[in-house]
Design a protein around this motif. Structure first.
Motif, mmCIF file in Angstrom:
data_model
loop_
_atom_site.group_PDB
_atom_site.id
_atom_site.type_symbol
_atom_site.label_atom_id
_atom_site.label_comp_id
_atom_site.label_asym_id
_atom_site.label_seq_id
_atom_site.Cartn_x
_atom_site.Cartn_y
_atom_site.Cartn_z
ATOM 1 N N PRO A 184 17.006 20.344 -23.032
ATOM 2 C CA PRO A 184 16.691 21.322 -24.070
ATOM 3 C C PRO A 184 17.737 21.295 -25.188
ATOM 4 N N GLY A 206 11.990 14.800 -33.063
ATOM 5 C CA GLY A 206 11.502 15.462 -31.861
ATOM 6 C C GLY A 206 11.849 16.922 -31.777
ATOM 7 N N LEU A 207 12.182 17.532 -32.923
ATOM 8 C CA LEU A 207 12.574 18.941 -32.968
ATOM 9 C C LEU A 207 11.515 19.751 -33.706
ATOM 10 N N ALA A 208 11.170 20.914 -33.152
ATOM 11 C CA ALA A 208 10.161 21.784 -33.752
ATOM 12 C C ALA A 208 10.829 23.036 -34.311
ATOM 13 N N TYR A 235 15.723 25.110 -34.910
ATOM 14 C CA TYR A 235 14.849 24.023 -34.463
ATOM 15 C C TYR A 235 15.133 23.778 -32.979
ATOM 16 N N THR A 236 14.089 23.439 -32.229
ATOM 17 C CA THR A 236 14.271 23.308 -30.787
ATOM 18 C C THR A 236 13.549 22.087 -30.232
ATOM 19 N N ARG A 237 13.983 21.714 -29.041
ATOM 20 C CA ARG A 237 13.271 20.753 -28.193
ATOM 21 C C ARG A 237 13.309 21.297 -26.773
ATOM 22 N N GLY A 238 12.150 21.325 -26.125
ATOM 23 C CA GLY A 238 12.099 21.817 -24.759
ATOM 24 C C GLY A 238 12.063 23.323 -24.633
ATOM 25 N N ARG A 240 10.099 27.033 -26.450
ATOM 26 C CA ARG A 240 9.095 27.567 -27.373
ATOM 27 C C ARG A 240 9.563 28.911 -27.915
#
Length: 269
Positions: A184, A206-208, A235-238, A240
């Protein structure tokens, strides 16, 4: 706000809140506001503000370790310039801190900081300066959140779009090379992206962007007195995003030219 409030505010959460991570990002403007004779010290009010956010992780930009001129100027005021660095001064009781300098200026310096309710592991710094007139860097710290290693990266991007695009690309390369696949990641800070043009670079990495599904617009954080732009982001990965919040009011508008952004996250797996 008064200087007495130093205990982190803990909001009431529904069942399952222990799996939620409350994250804030805040550009504190070096703890001062104004210029010349009207320059005033806000670091004490900022300490109360950070505590009120009730965040597990606080990503800070424009944080000072020291500044000789401001220390002399405010040393004889009612509260005075803090004896320790601003990251340690702002951390609520029991929080761990990470700090790294980005820019060295006349009489002082400033950089990024991470305040964490959870234990911190390795701490690093990666220079992403694009030219000699703007010193920029990434603070990278590993957070042990309930047995999960979450990689927190504090960012403060440049004033020109071409620089920001290159810094976003370097950040993506850094995550790809320094963060284990599947771990994460939270990247938060002031991205100075006035034109909303950087998101594709983060998607490529790969970051949302942390946004509540169905929201009509991103939270506005700048300028603090009349927010018109969404410069401060997560911004995050893994993980929500479940909720976003921007504290408003005269006290927040006074403390910095930015408002803080608070998001609540949960693991996707």
């Amino acid at each position: 706000m008064t200087r007495s409030l130093r205990t982190p505010h803990r909001a009431e959460h529904p069942a399952g809140a222990e799996r939620r991570l409350r994250v804030a990002t805040y550009n504190i403007h070096k703890g001062v506001r104004g210029v010349g004779p009207r320059k005033r010290l806000e670091i004490h009010n900022l300490g109360d503000g950070v505590a009120q956010l009730g965040a597990d992780l606080v990503f800070l930009q424009e944080v000072r370790l020291f500044h000789h001129g401001d220390a002399r100027r405010f040393d004889h005021t009612s509260f005075g310039w803090p004896a320790q660095g601003q990251a340690e001064f702002l951390a609520p009781d029991g929080y761990e801190t990470a700090y790294r300098t980005n820019a060295v200026t006349h009489g002082g310096e400033h950089g990024n900081a991470l305040l964490s309710r959870w234990p911190l592991g390795d701490i690093g710094h990666h220079d992403v300066s694009d030219h000699r007139f703007e010193q920029r860097g990434l603070l990278h710290a590993i957070v042990n959140w309930q047995g999960v290693a979450v990689h927190g990266i504090v960012a403060h991007f440049g004033l020109f779009h071409a620089s920001r695009a290159r810094q976003a690309q370097r950040l993506g390369e850094y995550v790809a090379s320094r963060v284990p696949a599947g771990a994460p990641v939270i990247v938060a800070g002031d991205f100075n992206d006035w034109g909303e043009r950087l998101d594709p670079w983060f998607v490529q990495a790969g970051l949302a962007r942390a946004t509540v599904p169905g929201a009509l617009r991103h939270p506005l954080t700048f300028p603090s007195r009349l927010p018109l732009f969404s410069l401060d982001r997560v911004y995050t990965r893994g993980l929500r995003c479940l909720r976003t919040e921007v504290p408003r009011g005269a006290s927040w508008a006074r403390m910095s030219d930015h408002l803080p952004l608070v998001v609540e996250l949960e693991l996707t797996g």
